[in-house]
Scaffold this motif. Structure first.
Motif, mmCIF file in Angstrom:
data_model
loop_
_atom_site.group_PDB
_atom_site.id
_atom_site.type_symbol
_atom_site.label_atom_id
_atom_site.label_comp_id
_atom_site.label_asym_id
_atom_site.label_seq_id
_atom_site.Cartn_x
_atom_site.Cartn_y
_atom_site.Cartn_z
ATOM 1 N N SER A 132 32.857 0.338 -9.123
ATOM 2 C CA SER A 132 31.623 -0.287 -8.669
ATOM 3 C C SER A 132 30.500 0.743 -8.600
ATOM 4 O O SER A 132 30.648 1.811 -8.010
ATOM 5 N N VAL A 133 29.385 0.402 -9.230
ATOM 6 C CA VAL A 133 28.177 1.212 -9.160
ATOM 7 C C VAL A 133 27.304 0.655 -8.039
ATOM 8 O O VAL A 133 27.175 -0.563 -7.902
ATOM 9 N N ARG A 134 26.731 1.536 -7.236
ATOM 10 C CA ARG A 134 25.862 1.056 -6.161
ATOM 11 C C ARG A 134 24.748 0.171 -6.741
ATOM 12 O O ARG A 134 24.164 0.503 -7.769
ATOM 13 N N PRO A 135 24.451 -0.954 -6.088
ATOM 14 C CA PRO A 135 23.439 -1.875 -6.629
ATOM 15 C C PRO A 135 22.110 -1.195 -6.933
ATOM 16 O O PRO A 135 21.478 -1.496 -7.956
ATOM 17 N N SER B 49 28.885 -1.849 -13.345
ATOM 18 C CA SER B 49 27.880 -2.540 -12.549
ATOM 19 C C SER B 49 28.353 -2.611 -11.100
ATOM 20 O O SER B 49 29.401 -2.080 -10.737
ATOM 21 N N ALA B 50 27.560 -3.267 -10.267
ATOM 22 C CA ALA B 50 27.900 -3.415 -8.855
ATOM 23 C C ALA B 50 28.947 -4.513 -8.688
ATOM 24 O O ALA B 50 28.789 -5.614 -9.206
ATOM 25 N N CYS B 51 30.023 -4.201 -7.984
ATOM 26 C CA CYS B 51 31.078 -5.186 -7.716
ATOM 27 C C CYS B 51 31.098 -5.500 -6.219
ATOM 28 O O CYS B 51 30.825 -4.635 -5.386
ATOM 29 N N PRO B 52 31.434 -6.727 -5.856
ATOM 30 C CA PRO B 52 31.412 -7.126 -4.444
ATOM 31 C C PRO B 52 32.534 -6.477 -3.651
ATOM 32 O O PRO B 52 33.526 -5.987 -4.209
ATOM 33 N N GLY B 53 32.371 -6.497 -2.324
ATOM 34 C CA GLY B 53 33.377 -5.905 -1.451
ATOM 35 C C GLY B 53 34.752 -6.504 -1.618
ATOM 36 O O GLY B 53 35.765 -5.825 -1.450
#
Length: 254
Positions: A80-83, A66-70
């Motif tokens: 991290s997958v792009r949102p 999934s998307a992970c924060p910076g």
């Protein structure tokens, strides 16, 4: 019932008997030196298994990427997958479930970064499937913020925070061997609250942060077992209330 074990000839029977589907949402993300990269996936799967079978759920496999924060993307092991990609992927998954005729879907989330995308997907899919109903559950919100303080599970802290004692004690309750705090692991104090009111603060490098935060030496199996029991109980009560509301609404519409 676990959807993975459903045979093709059984699909119609299973979808007719299931009251709702459960899609667990995890991540592969750095949670500190003491924690597994699959922390959120372990939690999502663990709580999915604790959905009361009497409620007749159909459990789907956990989505691990999934998307992970910076603030965690540059730590080793984070994927991290792009949102935008995650939103499209999750949309396809839940629309596939809706096409089976299951309109009630629980998005059982264990990763902070999934909260926004999950809401976007739910809102979007209900425009295509007006009968669809999504219940988005973030497991850590299934116990009150002061729950650990009331029981004295942690000293001088509620334990909340990425990789902190609240989260990692819960992992320890599910998979005891996966949490390995060492004496050399740093204790970190997160930023004090700015207000007693709810707010969202997003920073690339928060105060008291090294890919995790919190007084991790306080992680314990006993605290985790208490947290998991409380969160599971409230999760099932919430699902039951949701299903009861849906039944009442459907009955009134007829």
């Amino acid at each position: 019932m676990d959807v993975i074990g459903v045979h093709g000839r059984e699909i119609s029977h299973v979808t007719e008997s299931a009251q709702f589907a459960v899609v667990p949402l995890g991540s592969v993300e750095y949670h500190g030196p003491h924690s597994p990269l699959g922390t959120d996936t372990i939690l999502a799967e663990g709580f999915a298994k604790r959905v009361d079978a009497a409620l007749r759920p159909l459990i789907y496999p956990t989505l691990p990427f999934s998307a992970c924060p910076g603030k965690t993307q540059h730590y080793p092991g984070t994927i991290s997958v792009r949102p935008s990609i995650f939103i499209e992927y999750l949309t396809d998954v839940v629309e596939g479930i809706c096409r089976l005729g299951i309109c009630n879907i629980v998005l059982l989330n264990a990763h902070d970064g999934n909260m926004g995308p999950a809401r976007v997907v739910a809102e979007s899919v209900t425009s295509t499937y007006p009968d669809a109903s999504f219940l988005i559950i973030n497991w850590w919100q299934m116990a009150s913020v002061d729950f650990t303080q009331q029981l004295g599970l942690f000293q001088g802290t509620a334990g909340r925070g990425h990789g902190g004692p609240y989260e990692m004690s819960a992992v320890k309750a599910l998979r005891p061997e996966m949490v390995t705090v060492q004496e050399s692991d740093l204790e970190l104090d997160s930023c004090p609250p700015l207000s007693s009111l709810p707010y969202v603060l997003v920073e690339g490098t928060p105060q008291g942060w090294d890919g995790y935060t919190g007084h991790i030496q306080q992680c314990s199996l006993e605290a985790g077992q208490t947290i998991v029991v409380e969160a599971s109980r409230n999760m099932n009560l919430l699902i039951q209330e949701w299903l009861d509301m849906k039944k009442k609404t459907n009955k009134e519409a007829k």
